[in-house]
Design an enzyme around this catalytic site. Structure first.
Site, PDB file in Angstrom:
ATOM      1  N   ARG A 162       2.336 -13.064  -9.238  1.00  0.00           N
ATOM      2  CA  ARG A 162       2.320 -11.781  -9.394  1.00  0.00           C
ATOM      3  C   ARG A 162       2.696 -11.324 -11.088  1.00  0.00           C
ATOM      4  NH1 ARG A 162      -0.109 -12.702  -6.087  1.00  0.00           N
ATOM      5  NH2 ARG A 162      -0.046 -12.252  -4.061  1.00  0.00           N
ATOM      6  N   SER A 237       2.772  -4.507  -0.437  1.00  0.00           N
ATOM      7  CA  SER A 237       3.819  -5.282  -0.540  1.00  0.00           C
ATOM      8  C   SER A 237       4.770  -4.524  -1.746  1.00  0.00           C
ATOM      9  CB  SER A 237       4.082  -6.569  -0.941  1.00  0.00           C
ATOM     10  OG  SER A 237       2.997  -7.339  -0.113  1.00  0.00           O
ATOM     11  N   GLU A 333       7.576  -5.525  -6.821  1.00  0.00           N
ATOM     12  CA  GLU A 333       6.358  -5.759  -7.243  1.00  0.00           C
ATOM     13  C   GLU A 333       5.567  -4.693  -7.816  1.00  0.00           C
ATOM     14  OE1 GLU A 333       3.703  -8.124  -4.449  1.00  0.00           O
ATOM     15  OE2 GLU A 333       1.950  -6.970  -5.245  1.00  0.00           O
TER      16      GLU A 333
HETATM   17  C1  LIG Z   1      -2.308  -1.597   1.543  1.00  0.00           C
HETATM   18  C2  LIG Z   1      -2.178  -2.415   0.183  1.00  0.00           C
HETATM   19  C3  LIG Z   1      -2.185  -3.770   0.132  1.00  0.00           C
HETATM   20  C4  LIG Z   1      -2.442  -4.430  -1.140  1.00  0.00           C
HETATM   21  N1  LIG Z   1      -2.253  -5.811  -0.967  1.00  0.00           N
HETATM   22  C5  LIG Z   1      -2.087  -6.591  -2.097  1.00  0.00           C
HETATM   23  C6  LIG Z   1      -2.288  -7.918  -2.064  1.00  0.00           C
HETATM   24  O1  LIG Z   1      -2.533  -8.524  -1.143  1.00  0.00           O
HETATM   25  N2  LIG Z   1      -2.079  -8.839  -3.013  1.00  0.00           N
HETATM   26  C7  LIG Z   1      -2.103  -8.170  -4.413  1.00  0.00           C
HETATM   27  O2  LIG Z   1      -1.830  -8.780  -5.217  1.00  0.00           O
HETATM   28  N3  LIG Z   1      -1.870  -6.985  -4.490  1.00  0.00           N
HETATM   29  C8  LIG Z   1      -2.107  -6.148  -3.503  1.00  0.00           C
HETATM   30  N4  LIG Z   1      -1.751  -4.719  -3.485  1.00  0.00           N
HETATM   31  C9  LIG Z   1      -1.320  -4.096  -4.664  1.00  0.00           C
HETATM   32  C10 LIG Z   1      -2.753  -3.720  -5.591  1.00  0.00           C
HETATM   33  O3  LIG Z   1      -3.800  -3.358  -4.798  1.00  0.00           O
HETATM   34  C11 LIG Z   1      -3.155  -4.592  -6.696  1.00  0.00           C
HETATM   35  O4  LIG Z   1      -1.833  -4.736  -7.724  1.00  0.00           O
HETATM   36  C12 LIG Z   1      -4.154  -3.968  -7.535  1.00  0.00           C
HETATM   37  O5  LIG Z   1      -4.446  -4.881  -8.476  1.00  0.00           O
HETATM   38  C13 LIG Z   1      -3.620  -2.450  -8.260  1.00  0.00           C
HETATM   39  O6  LIG Z   1      -4.946  -2.070  -8.892  1.00  0.00           O
HETATM   40  P1  LIG Z   1      -4.808  -0.592  -9.416  1.00  0.00           P
HETATM   41  O7  LIG Z   1      -6.188  -0.589  -9.953  1.00  0.00           O
HETATM   42  O8  LIG Z   1      -4.839   0.346  -8.028  1.00  0.00           O
HETATM   43  O9  LIG Z   1      -3.687  -0.220 -10.327  1.00  0.00           O
HETATM   44  P2  LIG Z   1      -2.899   0.914 -10.678  1.00  0.00           P
HETATM   45  O10 LIG Z   1      -1.816   1.068  -9.658  1.00  0.00           O
HETATM   46  O11 LIG Z   1      -3.690   2.030 -11.213  1.00  0.00           O
HETATM   47  O12 LIG Z   1      -2.308   0.207 -11.954  1.00  0.00           O
HETATM   48  C14 LIG Z   1      -1.225  -0.772 -11.783  1.00  0.00           C
HETATM   49  C15 LIG Z   1      -0.673  -0.975 -13.324  1.00  0.00           C
HETATM   50  O13 LIG Z   1      -1.701  -1.632 -14.050  1.00  0.00           O
HETATM   51  C16 LIG Z   1      -1.735  -0.686 -15.195  1.00  0.00           C
HETATM   52  N5  LIG Z   1      -3.211  -0.436 -15.532  1.00  0.00           N
HETATM   53  C17 LIG Z   1      -4.360  -0.241 -14.704  1.00  0.00           C
HETATM   54  N6  LIG Z   1      -5.306  -0.257 -15.085  1.00  0.00           N
HETATM   55  C18 LIG Z   1      -5.344  -0.903 -16.157  1.00  0.00           C
HETATM   56  C19 LIG Z   1      -6.130  -1.411 -17.152  1.00  0.00           C
HETATM   57  N7  LIG Z   1      -7.579  -1.253 -16.916  1.00  0.00           N
HETATM   58  N8  LIG Z   1      -5.726  -2.070 -18.274  1.00  0.00           N
HETATM   59  C20 LIG Z   1      -4.371  -2.068 -18.385  1.00  0.00           C
HETATM   60  N9  LIG Z   1      -3.553  -1.836 -17.612  1.00  0.00           N
HETATM   61  C21 LIG Z   1      -4.146  -1.225 -16.608  1.00  0.00           C
HETATM   62  C22 LIG Z   1      -1.117   0.659 -14.718  1.00  0.00           C
HETATM   63  O14 LIG Z   1      -0.627   1.320 -15.851  1.00  0.00           O
HETATM   64  C23 LIG Z   1       0.120  -0.068 -13.953  1.00  0.00           C
HETATM   65  O15 LIG Z   1       1.008  -0.451 -14.656  1.00  0.00           O
HETATM   66  C24 LIG Z   1      -1.973  -3.974  -2.202  1.00  0.00           C
HETATM   67  C25 LIG Z   1      -1.904  -2.373  -2.363  1.00  0.00           C
HETATM   68  C26 LIG Z   1      -1.947  -1.668  -1.350  1.00  0.00           C
HETATM   69  C27 LIG Z   1      -1.935  -0.134  -1.191  1.00  0.00           C
END
Ligand SMILES: Cc1cc2nc3c(=O)[nH]c(=O)nc-3n(C[C@H](O)[C@H](O)[C@H](O)COP(=O)(O)OP(=O)(O)OC[C@H]3O[C@@H](n4cnc5c(N)ncnc54)[C@H](O)[C@@H]3O)c2cc1C
Length: 337
Positions: A162, A237, A333
């Site tokens: 992570r 998580s 996380e």
């Molecule tokens: C129900 C659920 C289950 C999940 N299961 C998992 C799992 O099994 N494994 C896992 O690893 N994660 C899991 N996650 C966490 C999440 O899905 C991941 O971390 C995902 O990659 C986040 O993507 P996002 O586009 O929503 O990020 P965001 O929440 O929009 O952003 C996360 C971070 O990245 C930055 N960011 C966003 N986009 C960019 C970009 N293009 N360039 C630079 N910085 C950026 C943001 O500023 C922020 O700091 C889960 C979440 C939920 C809600």
């Protein structure tokens, strides 16, 4: 591109926290992003993808740049592999399903992880024995300060559990615009090492699983275990599984002999945070609208009107209780903003 003032972010984060962005803009191309960054030099920039890995604890006093760049293409292929690039605003799960439909292997174990493609390298997303780093080739990112594009190779991303360079040395410096993967076209490395996947496949009478069989199994398991953010606000998580020195684990084990652990190196072990939280009595615990999920202790939830501060306070309470009971520190996380 319209810059909107005081935009509510309630529908842009999976916790469903109702805070406002001072300014908000959706970006659909590299050119648009360059223009917005140039015209807003000096302003604080906050990058938003799918909002599924953040806890917003207050209004965001910044220009929120919502990355919504779509597209995907196969860059090259031979008999064994395809090199495929997806733009940052593609929904991760839809992209995974697309690759499976094309019989491209490597992403199936990460089905149904919320969020966008562009965010996957940030925390090296992973699930069920797979991580993005296993198939990652490179990502293209724009420097927020100079607007220059840079390609980051797998090594340059410094992936860990992570973790990546984007959460450390280069935090706040780059916006990822696309990610390139190397996927198998045949001789897929089907990974059913996780007991739950094996069990689900056996239940369905599947002996030689296809990519889709694995994906379907993962989807079914995740649906049964994790709350759907559309129904119950959450960010997956909330805590990382702590990696601790063996001595710390041994000390905790002396008073709690049944603590599970997984070897990481000769000096460290990983301890499942969900187990620690559950056995500290927090599973299903609730304070107002902030709670620990009733089936999955690693997940904090918003029952409706919790503020980010409420969820943060609960997370700190859990962290302190775990430290007091086991002498182990658990870290978030989720990005706390
Ligand atoms: C129900 C659920 C289950 C999940 N299961 C998992 C799992 O099994 N494994 C896992 O690893 N994660 C899991 N996650 C966490 C999440 O899905 C991941 O971390 C995902 O990659 C986040 O993507 P996002 O586009 O929503 O990020 P965001 O929440 O929009 O952003 C996360 C971070 O990245 C930055 N960011 C966003 N986009 C960019 C970009 N293009 N360039 C630079 N910085 C950026 C943001 O500023 C922020 O700091 C889960 C979440 C939920 C809600």
């Amino acid at each position: 591109m319209e810059i909107i003032k005081n935009q509510s972010l309630k529908h842009y984060n999976t916790f469903g926290i109702d805070v406002k962005a001072r300014e908000f803009v959706s970006i659909h191309s590299e050119e648009e992003l360059r223009e917005v960054l140039r015209e807003n030099t000096g302003k604080r920039i906050f990058v938003l993808g799918g909002g599924s890995n953040m806890l917003l604890t207050k209004d965001v006093d910044a220009l929120v740049v919502h990355i919504d760049i779509k597209g995907k293409e196969i860059l090259s292929e031979d008999e064994d592999h395809a090199i495929i690039r997806a733009m940052a605003g593609e929904t991760w799960h839809e992209f995974v399903l697309y690759t499976i439909g094309e019989n491209l292997g490597g992403l199936e174990n990460m089905s149904l992880i919320p969020g966008n493609v562009g965010t996957t390298p940030i925390q090296n997303i992973g699930a069920y024995g797979a991580e993005i780093k296993d198939t990652f080739v490179s990502c293209d990112a724009m420097n927020i300060h100079t607007q220059e594009m840079r390609t980051f190779t797998r090594e340059e991303c410094k992936f860990g559990y992570r973790e990546s360079i984007f959460k450390n040395e280069e935090k706040g410096n780059y916006i990822i615009l696309s990610v390139t993967f190397r996927l198998t076209r045949r001789n897929h490395k089907i990974n059913t090492g996780y007991g739950d996947i094996q069990k689900k496949l056996a239940e369905n009478g599947i002996v030689n699983p296809t990519l889709k069989d694995v994906s379907d199994a993962v989807i079914a398991i995740r649906r049964s275990k994790l709350p759907d953010p559309k129904e119950l606000g959450n960010s997956g998580s909330f805590f990382k599984n702590p990696i601790v020195p063996i001595a710390v684990y041994e000390k905790a084990k002396a008073t709690h002999p049944d603590i599970p652990h997984y070897p990481v190196s000769e000096t460290e072990v990983k301890v499942p945070a969900g187990w620690l939280i559950e056995h500290a009595g927090f599973k299903g615990y609730r304070e107002g609208d902030a709670g620990v999920h009733k089936n999955q202790a690693l997940v904090l939830v918003n029952y409706g009107n919790a503020s980010g501060a409420d969820i943060l306070a609960l997370s700190r309470k859990v962290q302190q209780a775990i430290f007091d009971k086991y002498g182990i520190r658990i870290e978030a996380e989720v990005n706390v903003i």
